[in-house]
Design an enzyme around this catalytic site. Structure first.
Site, short mmCIF file in Angstrom:
data_model
loop_
_atom_site.label_atom_id
_atom_site.label_comp_id
_atom_site.label_asym_id
_atom_site.label_seq_id
_atom_site.Cartn_x
_atom_site.Cartn_y
_atom_site.Cartn_z
N ILE A 131 0.83 -1.21 0.00
CA ILE A 131 0.00 0.00 0.00
C ILE A 131 0.86 1.26 0.00
O ILE A 131 1.84 1.36 0.74
CB ILE A 131 -0.90 0.02 1.27
CG1 ILE A 131 -1.76 -1.25 1.35
CG2 ILE A 131 -1.76 1.28 1.35
CD1 ILE A 131 -2.78 -1.39 0.24
N LYS B 279 15.84 -10.92 2.71
CA LYS B 279 14.42 -10.93 3.10
C LYS B 279 14.05 -9.50 3.44
O LYS B 279 14.34 -9.01 4.53
CB LYS B 279 14.22 -11.84 4.32
CG LYS B 279 12.85 -12.48 4.44
CD LYS B 279 11.67 -11.53 4.40
CE LYS B 279 11.44 -10.84 5.72
NZ LYS B 279 10.38 -9.82 5.67
N GLU C 89 21.61 -4.35 13.80
CA GLU C 89 21.45 -2.88 13.79
C GLU C 89 20.03 -2.62 14.25
O GLU C 89 19.08 -2.85 13.50
CB GLU C 89 21.65 -2.32 12.38
CG GLU C 89 22.94 -2.74 11.68
CD GLU C 89 24.15 -1.92 12.12
OE1 GLU C 89 24.02 -1.12 13.07
OE2 GLU C 89 25.21 -2.09 11.52
N LEU C 90 19.86 -2.15 15.48
CA LEU C 90 18.53 -2.13 16.09
C LEU C 90 18.01 -0.70 16.34
O LEU C 90 18.47 0.23 15.70
CB LEU C 90 18.56 -2.96 17.37
CG LEU C 90 19.12 -4.39 17.18
CD1 LEU C 90 19.20 -5.13 18.51
CD2 LEU C 90 18.31 -5.18 16.17
N CYS D 226 16.45 5.70 12.29
CA CYS D 226 16.95 5.15 13.56
C CYS D 226 17.99 6.06 14.21
O CYS D 226 18.19 6.01 15.42
CB CYS D 226 17.55 3.77 13.32
SG CYS D 226 18.81 3.80 12.04
P1 NAD Z 1 10.87 -4.96 12.50
O1 NAD Z 1 11.83 -5.41 13.53
O2 NAD Z 1 9.43 -5.03 12.79
O3 NAD Z 1 11.09 -5.80 11.15
C1 NAD Z 1 12.36 -5.92 10.55
C2 NAD Z 1 12.44 -7.21 9.76
O4 NAD Z 1 12.33 -8.32 10.66
C3 NAD Z 1 11.35 -7.39 8.72
O5 NAD Z 1 11.94 -7.84 7.51
C4 NAD Z 1 10.47 -8.47 9.33
O6 NAD Z 1 9.80 -9.25 8.35
C5 NAD Z 1 11.49 -9.31 10.07
N1 NAD Z 1 10.95 -10.17 11.14
C6 NAD Z 1 9.78 -10.04 11.80
N2 NAD Z 1 9.64 -11.04 12.70
C7 NAD Z 1 10.75 -11.81 12.62
C8 NAD Z 1 11.20 -12.98 13.29
N3 NAD Z 1 10.47 -13.56 14.25
N4 NAD Z 1 12.41 -13.49 12.96
C9 NAD Z 1 13.16 -12.90 12.01
N5 NAD Z 1 12.79 -11.79 11.34
C10 NAD Z 1 11.59 -11.25 11.63
O7 NAD Z 1 11.32 -3.46 12.14
P2 NAD Z 1 10.57 -2.40 11.22
O8 NAD Z 1 9.31 -2.00 11.87
O9 NAD Z 1 10.54 -2.88 9.81
O10 NAD Z 1 11.63 -1.20 11.25
C11 NAD Z 1 11.67 -0.23 12.25
C12 NAD Z 1 12.75 -0.55 13.25
O11 NAD Z 1 14.02 -0.70 12.60
C13 NAD Z 1 12.95 0.56 14.27
O12 NAD Z 1 13.10 -0.01 15.54
C14 NAD Z 1 14.24 1.22 13.82
O13 NAD Z 1 14.94 1.89 14.85
C15 NAD Z 1 15.00 0.06 13.29
N6 NAD Z 1 16.05 0.48 12.35
C16 NAD Z 1 17.34 0.42 12.75
C17 NAD Z 1 18.36 0.84 11.90
C18 NAD Z 1 19.82 0.77 12.32
O14 NAD Z 1 20.68 0.92 11.46
N7 NAD Z 1 20.13 0.56 13.59
C19 NAD Z 1 18.04 1.32 10.61
C20 NAD Z 1 16.70 1.36 10.23
C21 NAD Z 1 15.70 0.94 11.11
#
Ligand code: NAD
Length: 488
Positions: A29, A187, A262-263, A296
């Site tokens: 979307i 992925k 990277e969280l 982030c």
């Molecule tokens: P998310 O953690 O919800 O999802 C990230 C990925 O994890 C997706 O591809 C998702 O499909 C996958 N995923 C979901 N459940 C899983 C599981 N059980 N096992 C393995 N993989 C799984 O994050 P989001 O909402 O897409 O992104 C936002 C977050 O990312 C924020 O917390 C942000 O701070 C962080 N972020 C960090 C950086 C960095 O460089 N530190 C950069 C960008 C975003």
């Protein structure tokens, strides 16, 4: 520039073949219009396993190619991305909701091409230790002991990425992983995966051997979880939320996965009494609205010296007036939508939790009367460290402000966080800024500047991550260190 083809038949890339998704499709979307951008392919768990097995089968041959050969392939990929990425803009802009200018400069092309170009030059980190004399003993004869420290590829890397900058993020992972000699399974995030399949077309054209780069996708956690579980994957390179990162660490422990994490972040911006308030406010405001705050590294926790606190709050409020919210295609827009309706609701609840806890709503907070998932830039002042809005990330255009008394107090407030990704110091005295900066529990610190050095190591302290990438640290991240010892 190509128009969006909503009916395009997107496929998965497994073992060098484009294959139909066994679990069907789901709608992607456009958060600016709520219209369908495309139907993303959904892999089955079996297809995730097939992709990991293909990457495993390809890994020995890829590891044994020369660094020059691998880097040449990465260079060809840089050329393909540079050639094609203007055509990707409409699709990537629509699925991410990014402003047109941001899509053109940061979502496709620029940084992704830069990453591929950087790693298209071999980086040799191997070294020989100076020989040391050893005496005759129970383990062997006397002699000069030598050792070579080799960087061997980790093996198969599953690159699991978040929404926000999909192509750039994936490029930042696969470029060093491929250069180090690893094979990969990508992925992407479920919200904006289509650009990654466009990148897959460039990967295909660049001529990598089958199985070296695979792409699977899934709306739910099953597909990435399968990549975490399988023994065919040696390492998870993850960018995303701390909550999902913790699950990956737990589940990956069973097969001793190597991890690059990277969280999340809740960056502090310490603004000293002698700072140039205009520069500080401009820097903070730039990231406040940039990609709707879905960054982030944003300095969303402003810690202002008590003498300039009111002035800074007032200046930030003024800046908010110059940040029009709306259509990402319109010329004057600064703040576009956030990624989904669910996320908009989450950010709104986050803001409410702040005002409920006693924070002062200086500006924003209201829902703009627009079709998509918009949030006005929001400033919460008079915050205290115990508040949820101070401790947790919003991943939206929300900034909190707290006053501080002296430098020690500023450092204590900044470090009072589970996160430690990117923090900032704005101060008239660079020496003092440096002194404060090195006390921050943060993987990255900016002194009077927001933009990062792209070859400096990047990563987080505490709950913001494990490991470092970028520059030569990118090669280290995807390497196992091997000692080869001999006596002469
Ligand atoms: P998310 O953690 O919800 O999802 C990230 C990925 O994890 C997706 O591809 C998702 O499909 C996958 N995923 C979901 N459940 C899983 C599981 N059980 N096992 C393995 N993989 C799984 O994050 P989001 O909402 O897409 O992104 C936002 C977050 O990312 C924020 O917390 C942000 O701070 C962080 N972020 C960090 C950086 C960095 O460089 N530190 C950069 C960008 C975003």
């Amino acid at each position: 520039m190509s128009a969006i083809d909503v009916d395009k038949n997107w496929q998965l890339l497994i073992n060098g073949e484009w294959v139909d998704p066994a679990a069907g499709t789901y709608d992607v979307i456009d958060p600016a219009t709520t219209k369908v951008v495309g139907r993303a392919p959904e892999a089955s768990v079996q297809q995730a396993d097939d992709a990991a097995a293909a990457a495993k089968a390809a890994s020995v041959a890829w590891k044994n190619t020369s660094p020059a050969e691998r880097c040449a392939a990465i260079g060809r990929l840089a050329d393909e991305v540079a050639k094609r990425s203007a055509d990707w803009v409409p699709t990537v802009q629509a699925e991410t909701g990014a402003l047109k200018k941001i899509t053109e400069t940061l979502q496709v092309g620029g940084p992704a091409v830069d990453r591929f170009r950087y790693y298209s030059n071999p980086i040799d980190l191997d070294e020989s230790l100076a020989p040391v004399p050893v005496a005759k003993g129970p383990l062997g004869p006397a002699g000069l002991m030598s050792a070579r420290v080799k960087h061997q590829p980790v093996g198969v890397v599953a690159c699991i990425t978040p929404y926000n900058f999909p192509v750039t993020n994936v490029a930042g992972k696969i470029a060093p992983a491929l250069a180090a000699g690893c094979t990969t399974v990508i992925k992407p995030a479920p919200q904006d995966p289509l650009g990654i399949f466009l990148l897959g077309e460039a990967i295909d054209a660049a001529g990598f051997p089958p199985g070296v780069v695979n792409i699977v996708n899934g709306a739910g956690p099953e597909v990435p979880a399968a990549l975490v579980d399988t023994r065919n994957v040696d390492m998870i390179s993850f960018t995303g939320s701390t909550g999902v990162g913790a699950k990956i660490m737990e589940n990956g422990g069973k097969t001793m996965k190597r991890l690059l994490m990277e969280l999340g972040g809740k960056g502090a911006a310490i603004v000293a009494e002698d700072a140039d308030i205009g520069v500080a406010a401009q820097a903070i405001a730039t990231v406040w609205g940039f990609h709707s705050g879905q960054i982030c590294t944003a300095p969303t926790r402003v810690i202002a010296h008590k003498d300039i606190y009111d002035q800074l709050v007032e200046t930030l409020k003024t800046f908010a007036g110059f940040m029009p919210v709306g259509d990402p295609n319109a010329d004057g827009t600064i703040v576009g939508p956030v990624i989904t309706e669910l996320h908009r609701d989450r950010v709104e609840a986050f803001i409410k939790s702040g005002t409920d806890a006693g924070a002062t709503l200086v500006v924003g907070g209201e829902r703009p009367e627009l079709d998509g998932y918009y949030i006005a830039p929001t400033l919460l002042a008079d915050c205290t460290p115990d508040m949820h809005v101070v401790q947790e990330e919003a991943f939206g255009p929300v900034i909190v402000v707290m006053p501080y008394e002296d430098d020690d107090h500023a450092v204590a407030l900044a470090n009072d966080s589970d996160y430690g990704l990117y923090s900032y110091v704005f101060c008239g005295d660079t020496n003092r800024a440096y002194g404060i900066g090195q006390q921050l529990e943060s993987g990255n610190v900016g002194l009077n500047v927001i933009q990062p050095h792209m070859e400096a190591p990047f990563g987080g302290f505490k709950m913001s991550g494990v490991g470092r990438d970028r520059g030569k640290w990118g090669i280290e991240a995807y390497s196992e260190i091997q000692s080869i010892n001999w006596i002469g």
